[in-house]
Design a protein around this motif. Structure first.
Motif, short mmCIF file in Angstrom:
data_model
loop_
_atom_site.label_atom_id
_atom_site.label_comp_id
_atom_site.label_asym_id
_atom_site.label_seq_id
_atom_site.Cartn_x
_atom_site.Cartn_y
_atom_site.Cartn_z
N LEU A 588 9.12 10.62 6.52
CA LEU A 588 7.89 9.85 6.73
C LEU A 588 8.11 8.54 7.46
N ASP A 589 9.23 7.88 7.19
CA ASP A 589 9.46 6.58 7.81
C ASP A 589 9.61 6.68 9.33
N ASN A 590 9.98 7.86 9.83
CA ASN A 590 10.22 8.03 11.27
C ASN A 590 8.95 8.26 12.07
N TRP A 591 7.78 8.27 11.40
CA TRP A 591 6.54 8.47 12.12
C TRP A 591 5.84 7.16 12.48
N GLN A 592 6.44 6.07 12.15
CA GLN A 592 5.85 4.78 12.52
C GLN A 592 5.82 4.66 14.05
N GLY A 593 4.65 4.36 14.61
CA GLY A 593 4.52 4.19 16.05
C GLY A 593 4.18 5.45 16.82
N LEU A 603 -1.43 12.73 8.52
CA LEU A 603 -0.05 13.22 8.45
C LEU A 603 0.12 14.03 7.16
N ASP A 604 0.66 15.24 7.30
CA ASP A 604 0.83 16.16 6.17
C ASP A 604 2.32 16.32 5.87
N VAL A 605 2.74 15.96 4.65
CA VAL A 605 4.12 16.12 4.22
C VAL A 605 4.16 17.09 3.04
N HIS A 606 5.21 17.89 2.96
CA HIS A 606 5.37 18.84 1.86
C HIS A 606 6.59 18.40 1.03
N GLN A 607 6.37 18.16 -0.25
CA GLN A 607 7.39 17.56 -1.11
C GLN A 607 7.84 18.55 -2.18
N TYR A 608 9.12 18.91 -2.13
CA TYR A 608 9.73 19.77 -3.16
C TYR A 608 11.11 19.19 -3.49
N VAL A 609 11.51 19.32 -4.76
CA VAL A 609 12.85 18.83 -5.11
C VAL A 609 13.91 19.93 -5.03
N ILE A 610 13.50 21.16 -4.82
CA ILE A 610 14.45 22.27 -4.98
C ILE A 610 15.10 22.74 -3.68
N PHE A 611 14.64 22.25 -2.54
CA PHE A 611 15.23 22.68 -1.27
C PHE A 611 16.20 21.64 -0.72
N ASN A 612 16.56 20.69 -1.55
CA ASN A 612 17.49 19.63 -1.17
C ASN A 612 18.59 19.61 -2.23
N THR A 613 19.84 19.78 -1.80
CA THR A 613 20.94 19.90 -2.77
C THR A 613 21.14 18.63 -3.58
N ARG A 637 4.83 3.48 1.77
CA ARG A 637 5.38 3.05 3.08
C ARG A 637 4.70 3.80 4.22
N SER A 638 4.44 5.11 4.01
CA SER A 638 3.83 5.90 5.08
C SER A 638 2.37 5.49 5.30
N GLU A 639 1.69 5.10 4.25
CA GLU A 639 0.29 4.67 4.36
C GLU A 639 0.15 3.37 5.15
N ASP A 640 1.19 2.57 5.17
CA ASP A 640 1.18 1.28 5.87
C ASP A 640 1.61 1.50 7.31
N PHE A 645 3.24 6.05 9.52
CA PHE A 645 2.18 6.50 10.43
C PHE A 645 0.82 5.92 10.06
N GLY A 646 0.49 5.98 8.79
CA GLY A 646 -0.86 5.62 8.35
C GLY A 646 -1.35 6.66 7.35
N PRO A 647 -2.54 7.25 7.54
CA PRO A 647 -3.09 8.20 6.58
C PRO A 647 -2.11 9.35 6.31
N THR A 648 -1.78 9.56 5.04
CA THR A 648 -0.77 10.54 4.65
C THR A 648 -1.23 11.29 3.40
N MET A 649 -0.99 12.58 3.39
CA MET A 649 -1.26 13.38 2.18
C MET A 649 -0.10 14.35 1.97
N CYS A 650 -0.03 14.92 0.76
CA CYS A 650 0.95 15.96 0.46
C CYS A 650 0.23 17.30 0.46
N GLY A 651 0.52 18.12 1.45
CA GLY A 651 -0.18 19.39 1.60
C GLY A 651 0.40 20.53 0.80
N GLU A 652 1.62 20.35 0.26
CA GLU A 652 2.24 21.38 -0.59
C GLU A 652 3.19 20.71 -1.57
#
Length: 787
Positions: A588-593, A603-613, A637-640, A645-652
């Motif tokens: 998310l932090d890399n979408w600034q600008g 901006l749509d982000v998908h958050q899971y804890v199981i696909f990251n070792t 941070r993403s909302e700012d 980027f700004g407007p952010t939601m978790c789509g999955e």
């Protein structure tokens, strides 16, 4: 300085002698322990320490240091016992504080002795079990030996029987050859007399029934019910030509009858087995669903369908399910997409629940949280959601995604099988249940073959389009706003099975990358023209560009340029809905600008804890903390716009804490949890267990995949709090969509199953836990970390 050195020498000299004596005693005790055959250890396999020493004079003074066990069960100091010499040094240190001498901690000695006795009992029990296992292994070896001997004896007898059969056949053949000879009457009489003399033919016999081809006796003989004369008109074998013809016809009839009987038995069985092996695989939902009545076709004449449309997707008589469709034929299109099946009226006055406005009123995005639900695995098939589509095939079939599934089934069977799934997996009742569970939005994933297919595509073309339209109408009837999600783009935007085809990325990449980029724009041109109709303004309020483009494997600028072109095209076609684009796994932090000059973009982000070792290896309490603090911080941070980027939601998102679910990491691939995720690629395979215990105790999936009725109370508590913590975090932004409503078996991925199991709230907006609560130590509460 010299006097001090002398005093030190005098003071330490006797202590050195004591140390030597202590070392001798230690060696003697070691020999005695070796004779006992074992050393006492704790549950972690560490040697138990020597008894600690406590001062005699006062409980308030600091005791002699002794090894302690940390709260996590690990040793708090060295695992080696202290020698008497080392104890002497400790005594000297404590003597400076006024202590003289030491004595043993009787309670600790008692504890050690109890542990030693317990371990001795366990050792004896283990030896007894090992002897029992050895006896069982010996019995198995004996049974195997006897089985081998029995097999050998069977084969020997079989060989002997075959040899005897060969000899018998040779003997019979010799006899038949002898009978084929042409004998004179005198020779026949002589042979007959010899046989009578040997007792082979009784003297009184006048007639006999013959099973062979020749008549050797005089007079009238009955052959299979036919009486023949011995001489007159008979051939050399004793039959007349007419009798021989009749006998031959009868034999042929018998043989034909037997063959027909065999075929009558074999053919139906073969057909049944062939049908079982070749019939298309159906999902559990389709297999268990009742066949639609299609009563709305009553009174409609098939002749009302133009001959040019008969048998096509516009012919309702070819539809598997016509429920709630308008079956009056029309060839009208919008944006080149058919409106066949739609009713001409609709009602936008429905309110999903009291927390949100009715459809005809504006939803305050950005201040009013989205609480939404995905209907995944419906119009875009995913193996882990409907594993029954894939489990019936062998690994040699290579059926791992919708592309290979439809290829294997063939066009006709694929259309029949998959349309049944479309009709039954998600129904009107599904949307009613989603509304009842407290949701206000629904995200509908679909793939490009709902609109069109290209040369070489095996996908079922266009049938899912009418089910998408019917699903939107079901959402409208329940006051649910719709987020359209193009889940599979031409060429595959990420190379994962839920894009339709697993493997390489052909979207904006490779030989046909530019072609597939344009194809996707063409699809959006049609879709945006269609959904710009007034009937969709209040219900289709979110419009997705493409699900999860894997930007970490694509050229970033190419994706950004394509996204800009898609936004311009869609807005040109008068779509006023919020346009949704994926974060591409860039962070998310890399979408600034980036893309910040567009309005009404999310901006749509998908958050899971199981696909990251690293995240999957967190303990349960730490996962809960991460949901409350880590994801909350990322969202803020993403909302700012100054940091994101700004407007952010978790789509999955889901509440799964392992990646043990069948096919979650692709068909036939294991899990990170157990260290069995062999993708065939060293850069993506995970072959070391990654559960929080680091495989001690063993990381296992059996309990992780258990039926929820077997979940412990503390595990249910954690699952519920983990879900509610994520909801709170994502509502710091625009809100969230849970993945997903329904699965065949994966409870921790299904809100429907999870709610029934009591691990998800009955209402999405009615929750008990929040991140201001104290997070329990689930390790101390007894929740295992290895499943």
């Amino acid at each position: 300085m010299a006097r001090d050195s002398r005093r030190d020498h005098i003071r330490h000299e006797p202590r050195d002698r004591d140390r030597d004596r202590d070392q001798d005693r230690d060696r003697e005790r070691d020999r005695q322990r070796r004779r006992r055959g074992h050393r006492a250890t704790d549950s972690a396999g560490e040697l138990l320490p020597r008894p600690s020493r406590t001062p005699r004079h006062s409980a308030s003074e600091s005791p002699t240091p002794r090894r302690v066990r940390g709260s996590d069960g690990t040793s708090g100091g060295s695992s080696n016992p202290l020698s008497l010499g080392s104890l002497a040094k400790l005594d000297a240190q404590n003597s400076k504080r006024g202590w003289r001498g030491y004595d043993y901690d009787s309670e600790y000695v008692k504890e050690v002795r109890q542990k030693e006795a317990k371990m001795e009992r366990e050792r004896v029990r283990e030896e007894a079990l090992e002897r029992k296992r050895e006896r069982e292994r010996e019995r198995e070896r004996r049974r195997a030996y006897e089985s081998d001997n029995a097999q050998y004896e069977h084969e020997r007898v079989t060989v002997e029987r075959r040899e005897e059969e060969k000899k018998r056949r040779r003997h019979t053949d010799d006899e038949r050859e002898e009978r084929r000879r042409i004998y004179t009457e005198s020779e026949r009489a002589e042979r007959r007399e010899r046989r009578k003399a040997r007792g082979e033919i009784p003297a009184h016999q006048k007639r006999r029934v013959i099973s062979g081809p020749l008549l050797e006796e005089g007079g009238k003989d009955t052959v299979y019910g036919y009486t023949t004369e011995k001489e007159g008109g008979a051939g050399s074998d004793g039959y007349t030509d007419e009798e021989w013809a009749r006998r031959k016809r009868k034999r042929i009839c018998i043989i034909v009858g037997v063959i027909i009987l065999i075929l009558a038995i074999v053919i139906p069985v073969a057909v049944l087995m062939s049908k079982k092996n070749s019939d298309p695989v159906e999902s559990k939902a389709a297999a268990s669903a009742q066949t639609p009545s299609n009563s709305n076709l009553n009174g409609v004449s098939e002749s009302s369908i133009p001959s040019s449309a008969q048998g096509t997707v516009l012919d309702p008589f070819t539809w598997y399910d016509t429920t709630d469709f308008n079956v009056t034929y029309t060839s009208a299109t919008v944006g080149g997409l058919s409106i066949m099946g739609l009713n001409s009226t609709w009602d936008d006055s429905v309110q999903a629940n009291s927390n949100v406005p009715a459809l005809k009123d504006s939803f305050a995005y950005g201040t009013m949280p989205i609480r939404g639900m995905n209907v995944g695995g419906w119009l875009s098939i995913e193996p882990f959601i409907t594993p029954s589509f894939f489990s019936g095939f062998s690994t040699h079939d290579g059926v791992i995604d919708e592309y290979t599934l439809t290829s294997k089934l063939g066009s006709t069977k694929a259309a029949q099988t998959i349309e049944k799934h479309y009709a039954s997996f998600v129904t009107r009742q599904t949307f009613e249940d989603i509304r009842a569970a407290g949701f206000d939005h629904v995200r509908i994933p679909f793939s490009y073959w709902a609109v069109t297919t290209y040369q070489g595509d095996p996908y079922v073309p266009k049938i899912s389009w009418r089910y998408l339209l019917r699903g939107i109408e079901y959402a409208r009837q329940n006051g649910l706003r719709v987020n359209l999600d193009l889940h599979g783009a031409p060429g595959s935007q990420n190379g994962w099975n839920h894009s339709g085809r697993q493997g390489s990325i052909g979207w904006l990449n490779g030989t046909d990358g530019d072609l597939n980029a344009q194809r996707t724009l063409d699809i959006h041109n049609q879709l945006s023209a269609f959904f710009a109709q007034p009937r969709y303004k209040n219900v289709v309020t979110m419009y997705g560009l493409v699900n999860e483009p894997r930007m970490v494997a694509l050229n970033t600028e190419s994706v950004l340029n394509w996204t800009g072109s898609a936004i311009d095209l869609i807005r040109k076609n008068n779509i006023t809905a919020v346009i949704v684009f994926g974060d591409g796994f860039m962070g998310l932090d890399n979408w600034q600008g980036k893309l910040q000059n567009y309005d009404n973009l999310l901006l749509d982000v998908h958050q899971y804890v199981i696909f990251n070792t690293e995240q999957i290896a967190l303990k349960h309490s730490d996962k809960l903390t991460f949901a409350c603090k880590g994801w909350t911080a990322q969202t803020l941070r993403s909302e700012d716009k100054s940091t994101g980027f700004g407007p952010t939601m978790c789509g999955e998102w889901s509440q799964a804490d392992t990646d043990c679910t069948q096919y979650i990491n692709n068909v036939g691939v294991g899990s990170r949890w157990e260290g069995t995720m062999n993708t065939g690629n060293a850069s993506t395979s995970v072959l070391d267990p990654t559960c929080p215990t680091q495989n001690n105790p063993t990381c296992e999936c059996t309990d992780a995949n258990a039926d929820p009725s077997k979940y412990s109370a503390v595990y249910k508590q954690w699952l519920l709090q983990f879900a509610e913590a994520q909801m709170e975090s994502f509502e710091k932004g625009w809100g969230w969509f849970y993945w997903t409503w329904q699965t065949e078996a994966a409870t921790q991925w299904s809100w429907k199953l999870g709610m029934a199991a009591g691990i998800l709230p009955a209402k999405a907006y009615d929750r008990n836990f929040n991140c201001n609560n104290t997070i329990p130590d689930y390790g101390q509460l007894g929740l295992p970390e290895n499943y």
